[in-house]
Each structure stands twice: as C-alpha cells, then as structure tokens.
Design a protein around this motif. Sequence first.
Motif, PDB file in Angstrom:
ATOM      1  N   LEU A 110       8.348   2.755   7.250  1.00 49.47           N
ATOM      2  CA  LEU A 110       7.425   1.712   6.797  1.00 49.47           C
ATOM      3  C   LEU A 110       8.045   0.325   6.922  1.00 49.47           C
ATOM      4  O   LEU A 110       7.346  -0.657   7.208  1.00 49.47           O
ATOM      5  CB  LEU A 110       7.012   1.972   5.350  1.00 49.47           C
ATOM      6  N   PHE A 111       9.360   0.240   6.727  1.00 47.49           N
ATOM      7  CA  PHE A 111      10.024  -1.051   6.900  1.00 47.49           C
ATOM      8  C   PHE A 111      10.050  -1.478   8.365  1.00 47.49           C
ATOM      9  O   PHE A 111      10.054  -2.678   8.672  1.00 47.49           O
ATOM     10  CB  PHE A 111      11.439  -1.014   6.328  1.00 47.49           C
ATOM     11  N   PHE A 112      10.075  -0.507   9.277  1.00 44.81           N
ATOM     12  CA  PHE A 112       9.996  -0.833  10.699  1.00 44.81           C
ATOM     13  C   PHE A 112       8.557  -1.139  11.115  1.00 44.81           C
ATOM     14  O   PHE A 112       8.311  -2.013  11.950  1.00 44.81           O
ATOM     15  CB  PHE A 112      10.521   0.328  11.549  1.00 44.81           C
ATOM     16  N   LYS A 113       7.606  -0.432  10.519  1.00 40.09           N
ATOM     17  CA  LYS A 113       6.203  -0.551  10.926  1.00 40.09           C
ATOM     18  C   LYS A 113       5.554  -1.847  10.462  1.00 40.09           C
ATOM     19  O   LYS A 113       4.777  -2.461  11.200  1.00 40.09           O
ATOM     20  CB  LYS A 113       5.416   0.644  10.367  1.00 40.09           C
ATOM     21  N   THR A 173      12.918   9.168   2.059  1.00 38.02           N
ATOM     22  CA  THR A 173      13.616   7.905   2.296  1.00 38.02           C
ATOM     23  C   THR A 173      13.465   7.475   3.749  1.00 38.02           C
ATOM     24  O   THR A 173      13.303   6.274   4.042  1.00 38.02           O
ATOM     25  CB  THR A 173      15.102   8.041   1.939  1.00 38.02           C
ATOM     26  N   ALA A 174      13.514   8.441   4.658  1.00 37.01           N
ATOM     27  CA  ALA A 174      13.296   8.139   6.075  1.00 37.01           C
ATOM     28  C   ALA A 174      11.898   7.566   6.282  1.00 37.01           C
ATOM     29  O   ALA A 174      11.700   6.640   7.089  1.00 37.01           O
ATOM     30  CB  ALA A 174      13.486   9.391   6.916  1.00 37.01           C
ATOM     31  N   TYR A 175      10.911   8.095   5.555  1.00 40.85           N
ATOM     32  CA  TYR A 175       9.547   7.579   5.651  1.00 40.85           C
ATOM     33  C   TYR A 175       9.483   6.136   5.146  1.00 40.85           C
ATOM     34  O   TYR A 175       8.803   5.287   5.745  1.00 40.85           O
ATOM     35  CB  TYR A 175       8.600   8.460   4.839  1.00 40.85           C
ATOM     36  N   VAL A 176      10.204   5.854   4.070  1.00 39.40           N
ATOM     37  CA  VAL A 176      10.284   4.476   3.584  1.00 39.40           C
ATOM     38  C   VAL A 176      10.877   3.584   4.677  1.00 39.40           C
ATOM     39  O   VAL A 176      10.395   2.473   4.928  1.00 39.40           O
ATOM     40  CB  VAL A 176      11.126   4.399   2.294  1.00 39.40           C
ATOM     41  N   GLY A 177      11.925   4.067   5.338  1.00 42.66           N
ATOM     42  CA  GLY A 177      12.525   3.310   6.436  1.00 42.66           C
ATOM     43  C   GLY A 177      11.531   3.065   7.558  1.00 42.66           C
ATOM     44  O   GLY A 177      11.471   1.964   8.123  1.00 42.66           O
ATOM     45  N   ASN A 189       0.818  -1.226   0.000  1.00 46.92           N
ATOM     46  CA  ASN A 189       0.000   0.000   0.000  1.00 46.92           C
ATOM     47  C   ASN A 189       0.848   1.271   0.000  1.00 46.92           C
ATOM     48  O   ASN A 189       0.559   2.236   0.711  1.00 46.92           O
ATOM     49  CB  ASN A 189      -0.939   0.009   1.219  1.00 46.92           C
ATOM     50  N   PHE A 190       1.914   1.253  -0.789  1.00 46.65           N
ATOM     51  CA  PHE A 190       2.822   2.401  -0.873  1.00 46.65           C
ATOM     52  C   PHE A 190       2.549   3.156  -2.169  1.00 46.65           C
ATOM     53  O   PHE A 190       2.417   2.542  -3.236  1.00 46.65           O
ATOM     54  CB  PHE A 190       4.270   1.924  -0.831  1.00 46.65           C
ATOM     55  N   ASN A 191       2.465   4.490  -2.072  1.00 49.33           N
ATOM     56  CA  ASN A 191       2.219   5.320  -3.260  1.00 49.33           C
ATOM     57  C   ASN A 191       3.521   5.417  -4.057  1.00 49.33           C
ATOM     58  O   ASN A 191       4.280   6.382  -3.929  1.00 49.33           O
ATOM     59  CB  ASN A 191       1.725   6.700  -2.856  1.00 49.33           C
ATOM     60  N   ILE A 246      18.957   2.098   5.762  1.00 48.18           N
ATOM     61  CA  ILE A 246      18.221   3.348   5.552  1.00 48.18           C
ATOM     62  C   ILE A 246      18.487   4.328   6.690  1.00 48.18           C
ATOM     63  O   ILE A 246      18.669   5.536   6.462  1.00 48.18           O
ATOM     64  CB  ILE A 246      16.713   3.071   5.407  1.00 48.18           C
ATOM     65  N   VAL A 247      18.524   3.824   7.927  1.00 43.02           N
ATOM     66  CA  VAL A 247      18.804   4.704   9.073  1.00 43.02           C
ATOM     67  C   VAL A 247      20.144   5.412   8.894  1.00 43.02           C
ATOM     68  O   VAL A 247      20.253   6.643   9.058  1.00 43.02           O
ATOM     69  CB  VAL A 247      18.796   3.890  10.391  1.00 43.02           C
ATOM     70  N   LEU A 248      21.181   4.658   8.557  1.00 41.78           N
ATOM     71  CA  LEU A 248      22.510   5.265   8.378  1.00 41.78           C
ATOM     72  C   LEU A 248      22.525   6.198   7.173  1.00 41.78           C
ATOM     73  O   LEU A 248      23.169   7.261   7.215  1.00 41.78           O
ATOM     74  CB  LEU A 248      23.563   4.170   8.229  1.00 41.78           C
TER      75      LEU A 248
END
Length: 256
Positions: free
Chosen positions: A136-139, A130-134, A72-74, A157-159
Amino acid sequence: MMEFIQEIKNRNEVLFYFGQVCLWFGVVFLLLSAISSLKIYGISAWYKPFKFAISLGVYSWTMAWYCHYLPNFNLSLFNWTVVVLWSFELIYITLQASKGQLSHYNLSTPVYTILYGLMAIAATVVTLYTAYVGFLFFKNDFPMLPTYYLWAIRLGIVLFVIFSFEGFAMGSRLNHSVGALNDNSNLWIIAWSKTVGDLRVAHFIGMHALQILPILSFYFLKDTKLTIELALIYGLLSISTLIQALQGKSFLKSFS
C-alpha cells in the motif's frame, strides 16, 4: 520523547497499549533473568521471552505509526490480527520459559509440535500482512510525507519481510546455529554465538530495518538518493551476515 509516545497513542490506541504491555513484560522478563536459575542451552530461559516482548512491543508501536498514513485502510482488522497472533506467540514462549523448556524447535511431543507449527503460522500471517502494508505504501501517493521518508518506510518494510522469512532457515533446521546445536555465547541477552555461524544475526539486523531506515532518513539523511543507498548497504550487510552464518562463521568472532 513523551510527545512522541503520546503521538503513537493518538494514532493507534490499540497497538499503543498492546506495545506498552509487551514492553512492560520485557522489563519483568529481564528481572526474572537476573534472579531465576532456569537455563536453556546454557543461557537464562527468560532471555527469549524478553527479546520477543521487546521486539513485539517495538513492532507494534512502529506499525501504529506507519499505518496512520494509509488511506482507506482497515486498521481495526490489522490491529486485532497483530494483537491476537503476537499474544499467542508471547504467551506460549513465556509458558515454556517458565518450565525451562524450548518453545522454538520443540517437537518432543505432539502438542508441542502443533504449538510450534501454530507459532510459525502466526508469524507468517503477520509478516504477510506487513508485506501488504508495504504494498500500500508503494501503491498510494503520500504528498504530505517527504519523499525520502516515504522511501525509507517502503524499503524498511521490504527488508523486514525478507528477513522475517529468513526465520524459516532456522525453523527448517530446528537450529539457529551452523556448526553446532543452538550454540549461545555469554554475551548477555543477545547471546549470538562467538564460535559458529548464527542465523539470528541476519534475522535481527534485517528485521529492524523497519525502524532504523526511517529514523536515519527522517532525522539525518533527508535525501531520497542517500536513503536508497543506505537501504542497499543495509540490505547487503544483512545478506552478508546470513552468508557468513551459513558458512559456519561467527559474526562476533569477526570483531575479536
């Protein structure tokens, strides 16, 4: 390799073709660096657009690969945000290089000041996205992915985000060197300073955790604990090069 490239295309055609264009421009800029006499701060004016073209191409292909996993990613909004903002950056850097003038740190005219500010905004927007993508990977849960690979993507992504924002340490100083004015070495394209601190080292190492951690985890480590330990070591390496640079010490001189 061809199967891998085809898979990127299958996952995200927009970022695949944009990344491909960036990489081909990188080849052109590399050729121009060999035949052009234009120099900025003692090195070829075409080194910067070359490095940015390759970096943007690799980033685009990397995110094309990762975003495919997100539910469900735009994807369309992300794709065109990346394409528009990175295109602006690369076009401006290229135009300035063609004139033998700075793109970064250039406040010599009101127009250049505005364009430099817009580059900072563009980089900030893409980094935050990109942080938002990261996030989503945590969520989200990804039962189809090996746990070690998922953690490598998350921590990569965090680094990447942390050391992307480290670029503001250079922007605020209008200088990538500590102890000199935008010092470069003759170390071919990298051009990191051999004599003083260079803030580009930590920027480069930290941002490319985005690719390095998942590759090492997926193909070699295949273990969650080892992946997290590697990420910690990699992060410490990035931080240590930043501290070293802020102290005015050359990263390259440490090995000479």
